[in-house]
Design a protein around this motif. Sequence first.
Motif, short mmCIF file in Angstrom:
data_model
loop_
_atom_site.label_atom_id
_atom_site.label_comp_id
_atom_site.label_asym_id
_atom_site.label_seq_id
_atom_site.Cartn_x
_atom_site.Cartn_y
_atom_site.Cartn_z
N LYS A 204 1.06 -1.06 -0.03
CA LYS A 204 0.08 0.16 -0.05
C LYS A 204 0.91 1.17 0.12
N LYS A 205 2.38 1.08 0.34
CA LYS A 205 3.09 2.26 0.43
C LYS A 205 4.02 2.28 -0.74
N PHE A 206 4.47 1.23 -1.14
CA PHE A 206 5.52 1.08 -2.19
C PHE A 206 5.15 0.25 -3.42
N PHE A 207 5.40 0.96 -4.59
CA PHE A 207 5.28 0.45 -5.85
C PHE A 207 6.48 0.44 -6.81
N LYS A 208 6.64 -0.66 -7.47
CA LYS A 208 7.76 -0.91 -8.21
C LYS A 208 7.49 -0.48 -9.75
N ILE A 209 7.72 0.75 -9.95
CA ILE A 209 7.42 1.56 -11.05
C ILE A 209 8.10 1.07 -12.41
#
Length: 258
Positions: A204-209
């Motif tokens: 919910k906090k981190f995303f692999k872009i």
Amino acid sequence: MNILILEDEIPAYQKLQACLKAYFKDTKTSSVQSNWARTIVDGEKLLKENTYDFILSDIQLLDGLSFDLFDKVKIEAPIIFCSAHDAYLFQAFNTNGIAYILKPYSQNDFNKAINKYESLFKKGDYNSLDSNTINALKTALQQENTTYKKRFVIKKTSGIQLLNATDIALITASGDFCLVIDNLGKRHTISQNLGNIYQQLNPKKFFKINRSEIVNIDFIENIEPHFKNRLLISIKNHKEKVMTSSSTTSGFRKWLES
């Protein structure tokens, strides 16, 4: 006005004091007083000896959760929680008119929380924190603590340091290790590959872009469209913009709204 600050970290306490001073800059200094406690024991003593207009409280104190303190002492004053825990855990607070400031916060974030307290309290819309809400939040925090990585060990030439996951703004792959940019723009090295790190972080906090970069939603300042269905992302305290890949853009947009 009498204010109680419950905060175990000295720099965080100093920041709250600075925010209070800025907010009440047009008020006589003598009319705004504050007490400070770093533990449940000291907080309980202050609450039994004094009456407060409102309370600024972190979740984690030196000797336990502030929730345990609020279980011991009946609190009539509004509470504004200041913590790095994810805001979705505190929806119950919002329904009870209790403000929440997510670290790292700005002066503007602080001002909005105080304004919320003042407007709700004056209207009589504020309800005291009850035991059912406290118990629900304790359960949610226990689940969070057992699921996601809270901090990383950083090896420096001067020794070993700890980096809280909530203070990570950007992670970039660099071979078998990763470069991490923290909330102050400082660089650190973690001796793990990007895939291993990503599996340990709160989705919910981190995303692999893209294949080599992970962003923390709390540090995204601006998003702008780019060519070939990509997005350019500006990160707080980081000069260079990062970019989604064409294959991750759709998922990234949905993640932002989740």
